[in-house]
Write a protein that holds these residues in place. Structure first.
Motif, mmCIF file in Angstrom:
data_model
loop_
_atom_site.group_PDB
_atom_site.id
_atom_site.type_symbol
_atom_site.label_atom_id
_atom_site.label_comp_id
_atom_site.label_asym_id
_atom_site.label_seq_id
_atom_site.Cartn_x
_atom_site.Cartn_y
_atom_site.Cartn_z
ATOM 1 N N ALA A 24 -67.144 -23.896 -34.124
ATOM 2 C CA ALA A 24 -66.324 -23.307 -33.067
ATOM 3 C C ALA A 24 -65.393 -24.360 -32.483
ATOM 4 N N LEU A 100 -70.598 -17.025 -30.569
ATOM 5 C CA LEU A 100 -70.909 -18.419 -30.885
ATOM 6 C C LEU A 100 -72.389 -18.665 -30.704
ATOM 7 N N LYS A 157 -69.471 -20.405 -35.293
ATOM 8 C CA LYS A 157 -69.081 -19.002 -35.170
ATOM 9 C C LYS A 157 -70.166 -18.166 -35.833
#
Length: 175
Positions: A24, A100, A157
């Motif tokens: 992320a 996330l 992610k």
């Protein structure tokens, strides 16, 4: 100074690039942090402030005025929120909304020690420097902040976690 990386196989470089793409970035993490700040503020307004008023201790302090009961209770809510949410769910509410989650960099299950180092010590250090250390995520190729480096964790992610798992399984099979 444009040096090329030399990999053991032609696909190794691509695999590493794909692996990094599952991490992320700063933008999503920043928005998640803002959402978490809003959640913590709500908890403080609904639980901590009325409790401090009810007990008549909000202005009592120890040694220096910054260590008053309200500030100590707010700090406890802040650190416990991040610690407990990450330990039980591997994500805070902000991270859940944005898809996330926190995982171990070594592809092993998160340990309680990792979570404590990341969410208590790492956040304390970052907050001490007015949250400027979170900017490290922008410049680190693996998109890790100081708190991630200290605890050997990364934020990934969630929708790309299966891809990440397949790549790590393939790498383990080769070794």
């Amino acid at each position: 100074m444009n040096e090329k990386m030399v990999y053991a196989s032609p696909l190794a470089g691509f695999e590493q690039d794909i692996m990094y793409s599952t991490h992320a970035g700063f933008g999503r993490r920043f928005i998640a942090y803002l959402i978490d700040g809003l959640v913590i503020w709500c908890i403080k307004q609904i639980v901590v402030d009325p409790l401090m008023t009810l007990l008549h201790v909000s202005s009592d302090y120890w040694l220096v005025p910054i260590f008053n009961a309200g500030n100590v209770a707010s700090a406890l809510v802040y650190f416990l929120y991040f610690l407990l949410m990450t330990w039980f769910f591997r994500a805070t509410i902000g991270k859940m909304i944005l898809g996330l989650k926190v995982i171990s960099y070594r592809q092993t299950p998160l340990t309680f020690t990792q979570v404590v180092v990341r969410e208590v010590f790492g956040r304390y250090i970052s907050n001490f420097f007015v949250n400027l250390l979170y900017l490290v995520v922008l410049f680190n190729p693996s998109r890790q902040g100081i708190h991630d480096m200290l605890s050997d964790t990364i934020v990934v992610k969630e929708e790309q976690e299966r891809l990440r798992d397949r790549l790590t399984q393939a790498q383990r099979a080769e070794n």
